[in-house]
Write an enzyme that holds these catalytic residues in place. Sequence first.
Site, PDB file in Angstrom:
ATOM      1  N   ASN A  88      39.175  33.464  52.362  1.00 58.80           N
ATOM      2  CA  ASN A  88      39.266  34.165  53.655  1.00 58.80           C
ATOM      3  C   ASN A  88      38.316  35.357  53.743  1.00 58.80           C
ATOM      4  O   ASN A  88      38.283  36.058  54.755  1.00 58.80           O
ATOM      5  CB  ASN A  88      40.709  34.609  53.935  1.00 58.80           C
ATOM      6  CG  ASN A  88      41.235  35.637  52.938  1.00 58.80           C
ATOM      7  OD1 ASN A  88      40.488  36.167  52.109  1.00 58.80           O
ATOM      8  ND2 ASN A  88      42.521  35.929  53.026  1.00 58.80           N
ATOM      9  N   LEU A  89      37.536  35.587  52.659  1.00 55.28           N
ATOM     10  CA  LEU A  89      36.531  36.656  52.603  1.00 55.28           C
ATOM     11  C   LEU A  89      37.138  38.049  52.756  1.00 55.28           C
ATOM     12  O   LEU A  89      36.447  38.999  53.122  1.00 55.28           O
ATOM     13  CB  LEU A  89      35.425  36.447  53.649  1.00 55.28           C
ATOM     14  CG  LEU A  89      34.670  35.104  53.554  1.00 55.28           C
ATOM     15  CD1 LEU A  89      33.575  35.040  54.616  1.00 55.28           C
ATOM     16  CD2 LEU A  89      34.083  34.897  52.162  1.00 55.28           C
ATOM     17  N   ASN A 132      51.082  36.958  49.329  1.00 55.34           N
ATOM     18  CA  ASN A 132      49.883  36.176  49.019  1.00 55.34           C
ATOM     19  C   ASN A 132      49.974  35.502  47.649  1.00 55.34           C
ATOM     20  O   ASN A 132      49.801  34.292  47.529  1.00 55.34           O
ATOM     21  CB  ASN A 132      48.635  37.055  49.076  1.00 55.34           C
ATOM     22  CG  ASN A 132      47.370  36.269  48.762  1.00 55.34           C
ATOM     23  OD1 ASN A 132      47.012  35.341  49.472  1.00 55.34           O
ATOM     24  ND2 ASN A 132      46.701  36.616  47.671  1.00 55.34           N
ATOM     25  N   TYR A 174      51.910  43.318  40.557  1.00 53.26           N
ATOM     26  CA  TYR A 174      50.810  42.384  40.311  1.00 53.26           C
ATOM     27  C   TYR A 174      51.146  41.455  39.145  1.00 53.26           C
ATOM     28  O   TYR A 174      51.090  40.227  39.261  1.00 53.26           O
ATOM     29  CB  TYR A 174      49.511  43.145  40.041  1.00 53.26           C
ATOM     30  CG  TYR A 174      48.412  42.287  39.475  1.00 53.26           C
ATOM     31  CD1 TYR A 174      47.912  41.207  40.200  1.00 53.26           C
ATOM     32  CD2 TYR A 174      47.880  42.539  38.205  1.00 53.26           C
ATOM     33  CE1 TYR A 174      46.908  40.396  39.670  1.00 53.26           C
ATOM     34  CE2 TYR A 174      46.880  41.739  37.687  1.00 53.26           C
ATOM     35  CZ  TYR A 174      46.401  40.667  38.414  1.00 53.26           C
ATOM     36  OH  TYR A 174      45.416  39.864  37.888  1.00 53.26           O
ATOM     37  N   LYS A 185      52.077  37.197  39.133  1.00 51.43           N
ATOM     38  CA  LYS A 185      51.376  36.193  38.312  1.00 51.43           C
ATOM     39  C   LYS A 185      52.362  35.429  37.425  1.00 51.43           C
ATOM     40  O   LYS A 185      52.266  34.197  37.274  1.00 51.43           O
ATOM     41  CB  LYS A 185      50.309  36.885  37.454  1.00 51.43           C
ATOM     42  CG  LYS A 185      49.108  37.395  38.241  1.00 51.43           C
ATOM     43  CD  LYS A 185      48.223  36.261  38.705  1.00 51.43           C
ATOM     44  CE  LYS A 185      46.852  36.770  39.144  1.00 51.43           C
ATOM     45  NZ  LYS A 185      45.924  35.701  39.485  1.00 51.43           N
ATOM     46  N   ASN A 222      39.985  42.266  31.178  1.00 52.35           N
ATOM     47  CA  ASN A 222      38.876  42.852  31.938  1.00 52.35           C
ATOM     48  C   ASN A 222      37.656  41.937  31.949  1.00 52.35           C
ATOM     49  O   ASN A 222      37.057  41.673  30.917  1.00 52.35           O
ATOM     50  CB  ASN A 222      38.487  44.209  31.333  1.00 52.35           C
ATOM     51  CG  ASN A 222      39.649  45.185  31.362  1.00 52.35           C
ATOM     52  OD1 ASN A 222      40.216  45.455  32.413  1.00 52.35           O
ATOM     53  ND2 ASN A 222      40.030  45.691  30.202  1.00 52.35           N
ATOM     54  N   HIS A 280      36.937  49.249  38.312  1.00 54.81           N
ATOM     55  CA  HIS A 280      36.660  48.776  36.956  1.00 54.81           C
ATOM     56  C   HIS A 280      35.662  49.687  36.240  1.00 54.81           C
ATOM     57  O   HIS A 280      34.710  50.174  36.845  1.00 54.81           O
ATOM     58  CB  HIS A 280      36.143  47.336  36.990  1.00 54.81           C
ATOM     59  CG  HIS A 280      37.173  46.361  37.475  1.00 54.81           C
ATOM     60  ND1 HIS A 280      36.881  45.043  37.760  1.00 54.81           N
ATOM     61  CD2 HIS A 280      38.501  46.506  37.727  1.00 54.81           C
ATOM     62  CE1 HIS A 280      37.980  44.436  38.163  1.00 54.81           C
ATOM     63  NE2 HIS A 280      38.965  45.304  38.157  1.00 54.81           N
ATOM     64  N   LEU A 281      35.897  49.883  34.944  1.00 58.15           N
ATOM     65  CA  LEU A 281      35.170  50.905  34.187  1.00 58.15           C
ATOM     66  C   LEU A 281      33.660  50.685  34.162  1.00 58.15           C
ATOM     67  O   LEU A 281      32.895  51.611  34.459  1.00 58.15           O
ATOM     68  CB  LEU A 281      35.711  50.958  32.748  1.00 58.15           C
ATOM     69  CG  LEU A 281      35.036  51.978  31.820  1.00 58.15           C
ATOM     70  CD1 LEU A 281      35.214  53.390  32.341  1.00 58.15           C
ATOM     71  CD2 LEU A 281      35.584  51.846  30.397  1.00 58.15           C
ATOM     72  N   GLY A 286      51.519  55.052  32.088  1.00 68.24           N
ATOM     73  CA  GLY A 286      51.571  53.597  31.915  1.00 68.24           C
ATOM     74  C   GLY A 286      50.352  52.994  31.246  1.00 68.24           C
ATOM     75  O   GLY A 286      50.268  51.774  31.122  1.00 68.24           O
TER      76      GLY A 286
END
Length: 320
Positions: free
Chosen positions: A30-31, A90, A139, A143, A168, A187-188, A283
């Site tokens: 769906n972009l 979703n 999240y 999953k 990662n 993201h690092l 966390g």
Amino acid sequence: MILVVGGAGYVGSHLVKELVTEEDVVVLDNLSTGFEHLIDSQATFIKGNLGDRDILNKIFTEYPIKAVMHFAANSLVGESVTNPYKYYENNVGATLTLLKAMVDHNVKNFIFSSTAATYGIPHVDLIDETQPNNPINPYGKTKLMVEQILADFASAYQMNYIVLRYFNVAGAHQSGTIGESHDPETHLIPIILQHLLGQREQISVFGTDYDTPDGTCIRDYIHATDLAKAHILALHALLNDTQKNKIYNLGNGNGFSVREVIETCEKVTNKKAKIEFVERREGDPAKLVASSDKVQAELGWTPQFNLTQIIESAWNWHNK
């Protein structure tokens, strides 16, 4: 023919680029976070939602789909905490619609891009598939729910699946045509490279007092192409009926600290980073590294890119 849902995203587009060399590919995306220009031109692109039953029925009716590969989850941990409805709707609800459409059209093979976040905060240095699942955010929970649904579908409807859990993903395709692009970027490696390109003022390092050799968190990094090749090996295993209904970790087995990643980025780019050391984030475990012994033994997967090569490919992409 293979249906790749989420094939316009970072990981999905790398998979498609590798897969089109051996299979006909249909991409459904769906972009919302992906980009059409990342999809290999040899693939057929259909814009639409994962949970749109009409589009799914159309695809399964018009194309001889023999397997589905799923990369269409929302995946920001922080956002999943503040907006869990989006993630359950979703990642679980829409995926359930997809799986029901597969059952209705007798499509039996499913590859699921999962996450090592299903383990939560493990109490071992090297996480293997025997570790208990205890996700600490929506999240990871979504999953794990899909993994559990897949086991039930395998039992009730003879669906065959392989689940791949990883941490990662980094790097860009060797061709330099596709790479990592998120908004916002969390993201690092891309954050460091954006800073070294002058797009960010500094890099924040969260915590320097962890029980690790240099005091910063250690994480697992895998090149997106290595990841794509693992998914293709899993697809071969399903289609050839050599492995099915399995869960595999994908990891480098070593892990790299935040300081090591920054220093490697500095060496690759020949630039010096401005670093701000701040308090730990709640966390954040000291070390998260996955063992890939099982997938190496059963599917023959071995990562080919080391940290320097991952960063070199990413730098090439970001420079463009």
